[in-house]
Every structure is written in structure tokens, then in C-alpha cells.
Design a protein around this motif. Sequence first.
Motif, PDB file in Angstrom:
ATOM      1  N   LYS A 172      -0.999   6.552   4.903  1.00  0.00           N
ATOM      2  CA  LYS A 172      -1.387   7.032   6.308  1.00  0.00           C
ATOM      3  C   LYS A 172      -0.982   8.250   6.759  1.00  0.00           C
ATOM      4  O   LYS A 172      -0.633   8.513   8.182  1.00  0.00           O
ATOM      5  CB  LYS A 172      -1.102   5.714   7.182  1.00  0.00           C
ATOM      6  CG  LYS A 172      -1.645   4.408   6.938  1.00  0.00           C
ATOM      7  CD  LYS A 172      -1.094   3.265   7.698  1.00  0.00           C
ATOM      8  CE  LYS A 172      -1.727   2.024   7.471  1.00  0.00           C
ATOM      9  NZ  LYS A 172      -1.296   0.981   8.255  1.00  0.00           N
ATOM     10  N   MET A 173      -0.909   9.067   5.945  1.00  0.00           N
ATOM     11  CA  MET A 173      -0.315  10.435   6.117  1.00  0.00           C
ATOM     12  C   MET A 173       1.028  10.771   6.927  1.00  0.00           C
ATOM     13  O   MET A 173       1.185  11.443   7.647  1.00  0.00           O
ATOM     14  CB  MET A 173      -1.478  11.283   6.866  1.00  0.00           C
ATOM     15  CG  MET A 173      -2.692  11.433   6.364  1.00  0.00           C
ATOM     16  SD  MET A 173      -2.742  12.301   4.707  1.00  0.00           S
ATOM     17  CE  MET A 173      -2.605  13.881   5.382  1.00  0.00           C
ATOM     18  N   SER A 233       0.851  -1.305  -0.018  1.00  0.00           N
ATOM     19  CA  SER A 233       0.026  -0.091   0.002  1.00  0.00           C
ATOM     20  C   SER A 233       0.694   1.433  -0.030  1.00  0.00           C
ATOM     21  O   SER A 233       0.476   2.142  -0.568  1.00  0.00           O
ATOM     22  CB  SER A 233      -1.111  -0.192   1.250  1.00  0.00           C
ATOM     23  OG  SER A 233      -0.243  -0.039   2.364  1.00  0.00           O
ATOM     24  N   GLU A 287      -4.366  13.344  -2.610  1.00  0.00           N
ATOM     25  CA  GLU A 287      -5.101  12.754  -1.634  1.00  0.00           C
ATOM     26  C   GLU A 287      -5.251  11.203  -1.361  1.00  0.00           C
ATOM     27  O   GLU A 287      -4.964  10.651  -0.322  1.00  0.00           O
ATOM     28  CB  GLU A 287      -6.478  13.245  -1.615  1.00  0.00           C
ATOM     29  CG  GLU A 287      -6.687  14.900  -1.415  1.00  0.00           C
ATOM     30  CD  GLU A 287      -8.065  15.416  -1.771  1.00  0.00           C
ATOM     31  OE1 GLU A 287      -8.812  14.536  -2.494  1.00  0.00           O
ATOM     32  OE2 GLU A 287      -8.131  16.546  -1.725  1.00  0.00           O
ATOM     33  N   SER A 288      -5.324  10.460  -2.426  1.00  0.00           N
ATOM     34  CA  SER A 288      -5.279   8.960  -2.392  1.00  0.00           C
ATOM     35  C   SER A 288      -3.736   8.470  -1.969  1.00  0.00           C
ATOM     36  O   SER A 288      -3.661   7.623  -0.990  1.00  0.00           O
ATOM     37  CB  SER A 288      -5.548   8.352  -3.863  1.00  0.00           C
ATOM     38  OG  SER A 288      -6.612   8.644  -4.130  1.00  0.00           O
ATOM     39  N   GLY A 299       0.927   4.321  -2.559  1.00  0.00           N
ATOM     40  CA  GLY A 299       0.727   5.608  -2.433  1.00  0.00           C
ATOM     41  C   GLY A 299       1.968   6.318  -2.940  1.00  0.00           C
ATOM     42  O   GLY A 299       1.453   7.748  -3.622  1.00  0.00           O
ATOM     43  N   GLY A 325      -2.038  10.074   0.053  1.00  0.00           N
ATOM     44  CA  GLY A 325      -2.029  10.502   1.386  1.00  0.00           C
ATOM     45  C   GLY A 325      -2.883   9.286   2.213  1.00  0.00           C
ATOM     46  O   GLY A 325      -1.978   8.672   3.486  1.00  0.00           O
ATOM     47  N   LYS A 326      -3.630   9.087   1.686  1.00  0.00           N
ATOM     48  CA  LYS A 326      -4.404   7.795   2.637  1.00  0.00           C
ATOM     49  C   LYS A 326      -3.662   6.450   2.482  1.00  0.00           C
ATOM     50  O   LYS A 326      -3.815   5.864   3.489  1.00  0.00           O
ATOM     51  CB  LYS A 326      -5.954   7.728   1.871  1.00  0.00           C
ATOM     52  CG  LYS A 326      -6.699   8.971   2.090  1.00  0.00           C
ATOM     53  CD  LYS A 326      -8.170   8.699   1.252  1.00  0.00           C
ATOM     54  CE  LYS A 326      -9.097   9.991   1.449  1.00  0.00           C
ATOM     55  NZ  LYS A 326     -10.340   9.725   0.810  1.00  0.00           N
ATOM     56  N   LEU A 327      -3.182   6.426   1.384  1.00  0.00           N
ATOM     57  CA  LEU A 327      -2.581   4.822   1.343  1.00  0.00           C
ATOM     58  C   LEU A 327      -1.349   4.990   2.141  1.00  0.00           C
ATOM     59  O   LEU A 327      -0.791   3.852   2.494  1.00  0.00           O
ATOM     60  CB  LEU A 327      -2.360   4.549  -0.193  1.00  0.00           C
ATOM     61  CG  LEU A 327      -3.445   4.302  -1.241  1.00  0.00           C
ATOM     62  CD1 LEU A 327      -3.014   4.307  -2.468  1.00  0.00           C
ATOM     63  CD2 LEU A 327      -3.919   2.927  -0.601  1.00  0.00           C
ATOM     64  N   LYS A 380      -6.711  14.613  -6.485  1.00  0.00           N
ATOM     65  CA  LYS A 380      -7.396  13.396  -5.996  1.00  0.00           C
ATOM     66  C   LYS A 380      -6.168  12.346  -5.969  1.00  0.00           C
ATOM     67  O   LYS A 380      -6.336  11.513  -5.007  1.00  0.00           O
ATOM     68  CB  LYS A 380      -8.324  13.100  -6.995  1.00  0.00           C
ATOM     69  CG  LYS A 380      -9.700  13.946  -7.023  1.00  0.00           C
ATOM     70  CD  LYS A 380     -10.728  13.210  -8.067  1.00  0.00           C
ATOM     71  CE  LYS A 380     -12.040  13.993  -7.978  1.00  0.00           C
ATOM     72  NZ  LYS A 380     -13.022  13.336  -9.249  1.00  0.00           N
TER      73      LYS A 380
END
Length: 710
Positions: free
Chosen positions: A434-435, A388, A427-428, A392, A430-432, A424
Motif C-alpha cells: 500500500k505504498m 500481503s 511495482e507489485s 510485498g 508497492g501495491k501489496l 514489475k
Amino acid sequence: MNCLSLSEHILMDEMVTSPESLATKDHTSSVHSLRAGEAGQKPDTGNIEEAESSLRESGCLNYEEARALLGRYEYQKGNIEAALHVFEGIDIASVTPKLKLALAERVQTKKRRSRSFSTPPLSINAVSLLLEAVFLKAKSLQALQRYKEAAQSCTVVLDILESSLPAGLPETFATDCKLQDTLNKAVELLPELCKLADAPREAIMSYRRALLHQWNLDIQTTAKIQKEFAIFLLYSGGESCPPNLQSQMDGSFVPRNNIEEAILLLMILLRKISLQRIEWDPSILDHLSYALSISGGLKTLASKVEELLPRTIDQQEKYLILALCYYGGGDDFTALNLLRELLRSTEDHICVPGLLLASKVCAESPDCASEGIIYAHRAIERLQERCSHLLGVANCVLGLSLTAHSRTVLTDSERVKIHSDALKSFESAGKLTKMSDTNVIYHLCLENAEQRKLDVAVHYANWFLKLEGGSTLKGSMLLARVLSAQKRFLDAETIINVALEQSGKWDHGELLRTKAKLQIAQGQVKNAIEIYTQILAILQVQRRSFGLGEDLEQESGDHCRTLELETWLDLASIYIKLSQWRDAEKCLSKTETISSYSACRLYTAGLLNQSKGLYKAALGDYSNALAVNPYHVPSLVSSAVVLMKIGKQSPAIIRSLLTEALRLDRMNASAWYNLGLLYKEGGLGSAAEAADCFEAAIILEETEPVEPFR
């Protein structure tokens, strides 16, 4: 066993009058336990052979030799404390002269190729036995964690051999006894003992002693010592004095610091690998890559990788390393060509790093951005349901490529869509991740700032600073720029002041330049001039201190020259606005020796001529700037402004300059304002279109930072 039994009777006879009754008891019990074969222990046959050799040569074992033999036996059984107790009974100080004399006479006898009539004080086997005892004493002390004493004991072995055999141990010794084996082990052990004793300076000296003295070590042992020394120099955290290489020929390279010495050692090892003298060790290339990366020698690393034989390193890995080297060295074109070749000749699923790097390189050139988007999508496809974090990263480089591609599209609707897709992707990412990936957070902040979502950008900038912990300056710089776009100049200046307190003197240049622009935005022009003067003073001291321009400092030198050029041009711009043309001319003259063909310098010269009313000369300067850099947006806008003032050019030409500027920088308030003026006065557009341009200019000017976000 007969030999050992004989040695027992002789030892008992020799040692019966000795006050060291404990040694006698220990030896007797050891021999009896040997006879009984307790615990299944068997003595090393080398002990028996050396004992037999000594008995044949001298007729008996003396007190020190007996202790050496007994101590070695106890050490081999694992009785470390008992072995140490026996070894400590050897008076090595009294035996040292005999050892040196025996070694020296042995060498002279070998040189004359004739038998000497003088009897040496000790046989060569006795010498070997005693020196091995001293070495095993060091090993025993090491096992008991008495590292300093162990290092002293190990040094004794090397001191005796070095003073007795300055030309090194003759090869014939290896066939006669175990002396060479003991020497090899002692040379390897001493630096390790110094490190364990927390004596880094002594460790470095012992490493250099091992490599510079003629010990006649085999090539594998030498290579092992060179590698361990290089690792210690790179990661020990201390700085040693340069080696004293007076024996080197004039003009030979002498390392000036730990990094250069480590690089030299690792390059020697790579050379041995290329000559097939030692086996391939991938960690050597890893350490060399690190050393050359932190010292700005990536192109040197590329040349060393290219010298490796094809079978030494996997071709896919070789292409990837070379691409990284050229990319880090600023040669994006070569790096991209290598990556294209790599991706054509390999399966994508085993070369995801190549796809990611290719996308990142393409993102730095708008002309290649569409190709970068393709590479990023291929990487994302390969990484589905896998790592993941890497997924990211792939989304992040996709966002970078989309942002770069947006500068090449023509229609507003398409540009807005691409910017939305880029955001987008970030942002994806960042989520993948976990910031937790600072690079992703930085680009999230940057993209939101450029789209004028300033509150969101401030949030990400603060999160970036929290993750970095103040270890880099770019987070502070970006946060200050975003705050300046919100017209929070005092808050931005506070951020810069904190960064100045937490950073070193040589890192103050960029921070002070931002601070000067914040002062200008607040109308404090005199303060800004003082800050610019401070930057120039820092650069002058830095240049004198480090002599920038040498290979390993080329990158730092380029950065300093760029900063000096920008500082003089900023000062010239201030004096132009104050109509102090003579001072502005002096500042411009300072930039000629730095970069006479810089687009920024030619643009500033155009501003000076424009402020004097010399429009034709100004237009010539802007044209020259665009010849150097066709994408220089300020020169495009200023060319349009001058043409409007002259009034002899077609409005269509002026509009083409302004629309090109907006294509490259959609957020340029000056381009929107002048396009509105053209629509209003040139008759090329309606009043509504002019009003839209003026409205865009006002909105952008209200959120314009003191420096570009990128």
C-alpha cells in the motif's frame, strides 16, 4: 486467637495512658472486628507468630510495635488509608538507633557463637516487624500515588540495614524472621518508585545500589533487578554518569555510558542462563540484540548466541539470528552459508524470513543473484493468500535479485527483459504494501532512475521523503541525484541545503560531497574545493573527538575513512583536470595511509599519469586497479582509451574491455562513446553501429547524474 487476645489486653494496658487515643481505638476496633470475622478476613498467621515471639521475649508489645502490627493488619484487609494513618504514628527516627544496635548486636552474637549477657534494646522479631511496617508504609504511599514519599520511606529501610550490616544480612536471619523477605522486596521496590516519581537519576543510583551492595539476595531476585535495570538504561531516553567501580580490580571493564552498562548486564544474564542458574528468558536476547545492533557489536552478539546451549534456543531461530548478525557485520559469505544450511534442514513454510534474507544477501552479489531469484520465488509461493505485506517484501527482494542478475547476462534483449521484470516486481511490492514501505519506495525510485524514467523517479523520491519525514539522508541524496540527471542543479542544491539544516554536524560529509559535485557541474570549481576542505575539517574534528578505531565504533570509523579517501581522490581529480599536477600528487599522497591498495586510488593515479602523457605508467595503474577489483568500470574504460592512444593493441582487445564495461554498467556514456570511436576508426563495425553508439552516449550524457544513483 488466644495469643492475639492476650496481646489485646496487654496493648490496652500499655496504651491507655498514651495521648494517641486514635491508635488505641483503631486497634480495639480491629481486634473486635477480627473476633466477629467480618467480611471473611483472616489475619496472617505470621502476625500471630511474631506477636507471640515478641511477647515471649519481652513480655509486652511497645507502642511502635503495636502500631506496626495494627498497620499491617489494616494493610492486609485493603484499608490503605487507615494503614497509612497507623504507620505514620510510628516515630521511626527515634527507633532507628535501637534498630541499628539490635541488628549489630545480633550479628556479633552469631559470630561469637555464645550468648551475650547484654540485653539488646529490641528483639530480632521486633526489628523485623518495625522494618516491615516502614516498607508497608512505602507500599501504601505507592498505592495512593505519593511516589516521592514512598521512595523516601523505602530508602529508610535500606539505609538502616546497610549501615547496620555492611557485610550483608547473615543467612541465619532468614530462618529466624521475615527480615530477608522485607529486604528483597524493598530492594526491588525502590527503583520502581523512583521511576514513578520521575527521578531517573535516582532510579539508576538505586539500581546500582541494589546490585553492588551485599544484600544476600537470591539469584532470581538479582537476575530480575539486572534485567529491569538493563531495560531502563536502554529505553529511558536519558544518559547517566558512568558507575563508580573503585572496588573493581585494575584492568576490569567499566561501562562508559548507558548502552555499555546495559550490554554488560544482559551479557551477565546470558552467562547465568548458559550455566543453568536461571531459566531461559527470550526477551533477554531480544534486548541484547537491540543494544549490540545500535552500537555496532553484531559479531559480539553472534559469539554470545553461539555460546547458548542447544536446548536453550530453537536451532532454526539460532541459525537465523546468526545469519542476521554476520550479514549486519559485513560477512555476507558466512551469512549465506548459514542460511543455506538453515533452508536445507527446515521446512520452507516455517522459515520465510530465512528465504527473504537469503534472497537479499544473494542480490548483493551478481554471481549469486540467480540463486537469490530462486529463494524469492519460493518465499512468494509460501506467502500466497497469507500476509500481503510480507508478500510485498518478497516481491521487493525478487526485484533486487533480478536487477543484480541483469549485470551478468550477455544479450541486450535478455537484459531488457530482466529489467522489465524487476520493475514489475517492485511495482507489485508497492501495491501489496500500500505504498507505505519506505524500502520498497526507495528501490522503485532507484530502478526508475537507472532506467532513465526520471519524472517517475522524482515522484517516488518525493513520496519517500514524505514517508521518512526527513529522518534519513539517503532520500535527500537520491532526490538530488535524480534532479541532477535532469540538469536541475539549483533544485538539487536546495534539497541538499535543506538536508544539511536538518541533520547533525557529523552527518554532513556525504551531503557536502554531493554539493561539491553539483558545484563542479555548474562550473564553480573554486567553491567545490572549499566544500571539500570543509569535509576534511569535519572528519579531522570527528576523529579527534571520538577516537575512532575501538570495537563498538569500528563501523563508524570505516565510514569516515572511506569518506576521507573519496574526498582526497575527488580533489586530486579536480587538480588533474586543471593540470595542477603537483597539487594532485599531494592529494594522492594523503590517500596512501588510508588505503594504498584501493581500486579508486590506483585509477586516479592512472588518470594523473595519463594527463601527463605517461601512457604506459597509466596503463599499469589501471591494470593494478583491475587486479584489486575486476569489476571497476572506470578502469576498464580508461584502459581501452589508453590502448587506443598507444595504437599497438588489437582492436578486438579494446572492444572486449569496452563491452565488459557496458555489461557491468549499461548506462556508462563514456564506454558507449569510445566504442563508437573504435567502430569508426578501428574498422570493427559499420558506420551505422558507430552512429548508434554515439547516439546512446549523447542520450546517456544528457541524463547522467553528478553521482551514480546507487
